[in-house]
Scaffold this motif. Structure first.
Motif, PDB file in Angstrom:
ATOM      1  N   TRP A  35       0.819  -1.291  -0.092  1.00 41.61           N
ATOM      2  CA  TRP A  35       0.030   0.088   0.069  1.00 41.61           C
ATOM      3  C   TRP A  35       1.014   1.115  -0.052  1.00 41.61           C
ATOM      4  O   TRP A  35       0.503   2.360  -0.927  1.00 41.61           O
ATOM      5  CB  TRP A  35      -1.076  -0.083   1.179  1.00 41.61           C
ATOM      6  CG  TRP A  35      -2.110   0.783   1.052  1.00 41.61           C
ATOM      7  CD1 TRP A  35      -2.221   1.824   0.450  1.00 41.61           C
ATOM      8  CD2 TRP A  35      -3.328   0.546   1.504  1.00 41.61           C
ATOM      9  NE1 TRP A  35      -3.600   2.261   0.633  1.00 41.61           N
ATOM     10  CE2 TRP A  35      -4.382   1.318   1.321  1.00 41.61           C
ATOM     11  CE3 TRP A  35      -3.819  -0.806   2.493  1.00 41.61           C
ATOM     12  CZ2 TRP A  35      -5.669   1.475   1.533  1.00 41.61           C
ATOM     13  CZ3 TRP A  35      -5.255  -0.432   2.868  1.00 41.61           C
ATOM     14  CH2 TRP A  35      -6.246   0.416   2.401  1.00 41.61           C
ATOM     15  N   MET A  38       2.249   1.729  -3.497  1.00 42.09           N
ATOM     16  CA  MET A  38       1.326   2.401  -4.260  1.00 42.09           C
ATOM     17  C   MET A  38       1.046   4.042  -3.954  1.00 42.09           C
ATOM     18  O   MET A  38       1.069   4.721  -5.055  1.00 42.09           O
ATOM     19  CB  MET A  38       0.123   1.812  -3.914  1.00 42.09           C
ATOM     20  CG  MET A  38       0.039   0.302  -4.554  1.00 42.09           C
ATOM     21  SD  MET A  38      -1.623  -0.595  -3.843  1.00 42.09           S
ATOM     22  CE  MET A  38      -2.975   0.149  -4.593  1.00 42.09           C
ATOM     23  N   PRO A  52      -5.284  -2.303  -1.910  1.00 44.87           N
ATOM     24  CA  PRO A  52      -4.774  -3.476  -2.704  1.00 44.87           C
ATOM     25  C   PRO A  52      -5.262  -4.943  -2.187  1.00 44.87           C
ATOM     26  O   PRO A  52      -4.762  -5.832  -1.864  1.00 44.87           O
ATOM     27  CB  PRO A  52      -3.309  -3.605  -2.195  1.00 44.87           C
ATOM     28  CG  PRO A  52      -3.506  -2.692  -0.686  1.00 44.87           C
ATOM     29  CD  PRO A  52      -4.449  -1.956  -0.874  1.00 44.87           C
ATOM     30  N   ALA A  55      -4.235  -7.903  -3.775  1.00 46.67           N
ATOM     31  CA  ALA A  55      -2.750  -8.617  -3.450  1.00 46.67           C
ATOM     32  C   ALA A  55      -2.934  -9.722  -2.401  1.00 46.67           C
ATOM     33  O   ALA A  55      -1.628 -10.124  -2.034  1.00 46.67           O
ATOM     34  CB  ALA A  55      -1.852  -7.507  -2.817  1.00 46.67           C
ATOM     35  N   ASP A 108     -10.476  -1.759  -9.519  1.00 48.28           N
ATOM     36  CA  ASP A 108      -9.348  -1.136  -9.236  1.00 48.28           C
ATOM     37  C   ASP A 108      -8.387  -1.323 -10.430  1.00 48.28           C
ATOM     38  O   ASP A 108      -8.300  -2.359 -10.932  1.00 48.28           O
ATOM     39  CB  ASP A 108      -8.969  -2.175  -7.814  1.00 48.28           C
ATOM     40  CG  ASP A 108      -7.451  -1.805  -7.507  1.00 48.28           C
ATOM     41  OD1 ASP A 108      -6.615  -1.008  -8.155  1.00 48.28           O
ATOM     42  OD2 ASP A 108      -6.865  -2.191  -6.383  1.00 48.28           O
ATOM     43  N   TYR A 110      -5.400  -1.634 -10.470  1.00 46.14           N
ATOM     44  CA  TYR A 110      -4.140  -2.534 -10.259  1.00 46.14           C
ATOM     45  C   TYR A 110      -4.572  -4.020 -10.416  1.00 46.14           C
ATOM     46  O   TYR A 110      -4.063  -4.651 -11.047  1.00 46.14           O
ATOM     47  CB  TYR A 110      -3.760  -2.390  -8.933  1.00 46.14           C
ATOM     48  CG  TYR A 110      -2.828  -1.025  -8.676  1.00 46.14           C
ATOM     49  CD1 TYR A 110      -1.454  -1.431  -8.712  1.00 46.14           C
ATOM     50  CD2 TYR A 110      -3.267   0.145  -8.419  1.00 46.14           C
ATOM     51  CE1 TYR A 110      -0.551  -0.355  -8.685  1.00 46.14           C
ATOM     52  CE2 TYR A 110      -2.528   1.198  -8.345  1.00 46.14           C
ATOM     53  CZ  TYR A 110      -1.070   1.004  -8.307  1.00 46.14           C
ATOM     54  OH  TYR A 110      -0.374   2.199  -8.189  1.00 46.14           O
TER      55      TYR A 110
END
Length: 212
Positions: A35, A38, A52, A55, A108, A110
């Motif tokens: 985090w 990021m 995240p 993840a 998201d 990501y």
């Protein structure tokens, strides 16, 4: 926003999940450190607004992926939507089980960037990352897989009517969840699993639910 090239190589590693060892995912050993990366390390505008969730391999998603791999006829040859896809674990499982096309939906950026990497790492084909579908027209899908989407009240209030609409229109709807308080009534349990918790000598139970 665009995820910086090489971000996942620097901040994650390929890990096989406890309940679904057939699938390897780009996950983070330290989500708090990720985090921070990021927010600061990449210097990407908007990165600090993303959580995240992608993840880590959440237990509801692991249970749902296990069920899909163990009952491939559920998705084989069909168009599938993985709602709240995160890492893409469930989408990958659906592809490996023979789904013809898998839409992997997440808000998201990501998550949307890591899903193709996780698909490639597992030789999974036909996976298409897509953004938020909850406020859009219902996609033409035959199966909806929703892992860990009832994690808070706000999300639950958005997801509940959407899943019901998908079911009314003929989709098979399955939910993977460890029994959160926001789960809607009327779900039917179809499978249950004990998910080993990495690093400690305990396991968490998670359940696969079907609507209705």
């Amino acid at each position: 926003m665009t995820v910086p090239a090489g971000f996942f190589a620097r901040h994650t590693r390929l890990v096989r999940t406890p309940l679904v060892p057939e699938v390897a995912l780009h996950l983070a050993d330290d989500v708090a450190a990720l985090w921070q990366a990021m927010e600061d390390d990449e210097g990407t505008p908007g990165a600090g607004d993303a959580s995240p969730f992608w993840a880590a391999a959440w237990v509801g998603g692991q249970g749902l992926a296990r069920y899909v791999l163990d009952t491939p006829d559920l998705v084989a040859g069909r168009t599938v939507l993985d709602l709240g896809a995160g890492s893409g674990l469930v989408a990958v499982a659906a592809s490996l089980a023979g789904a013809e096309r898998v839409l992997a939906s997440d808000v998201d950026p990501y998550a949307l960037a890591v899903i193709p990497l996780n698909a490639a790492a597992n030789g999974a084909r036909g996976i298409e990352p897509v953004g938020d579908v909850l406020d859009a027209d219902l996609p033409e899908v035959e199966v909806v897989l929703a892992g860990d989407v009832f994690y808070d009240l706000r999300m639950a209030d958005r997801v509940r009517p959407w899943l019901f609409t998908a079911w009314v229109r003929g989709a098979v709807v399955l939910v993977g969840d460890p029994g959160r308080s926001q789960l809607p009534e009327g779900l039917r349990e179809v499978a249950g699993y004990q998910v080993p918790d990495s690093g400690v000598d305990v396991a968490r139970r998670t359940t696969v639910w079907r609507l209705p």
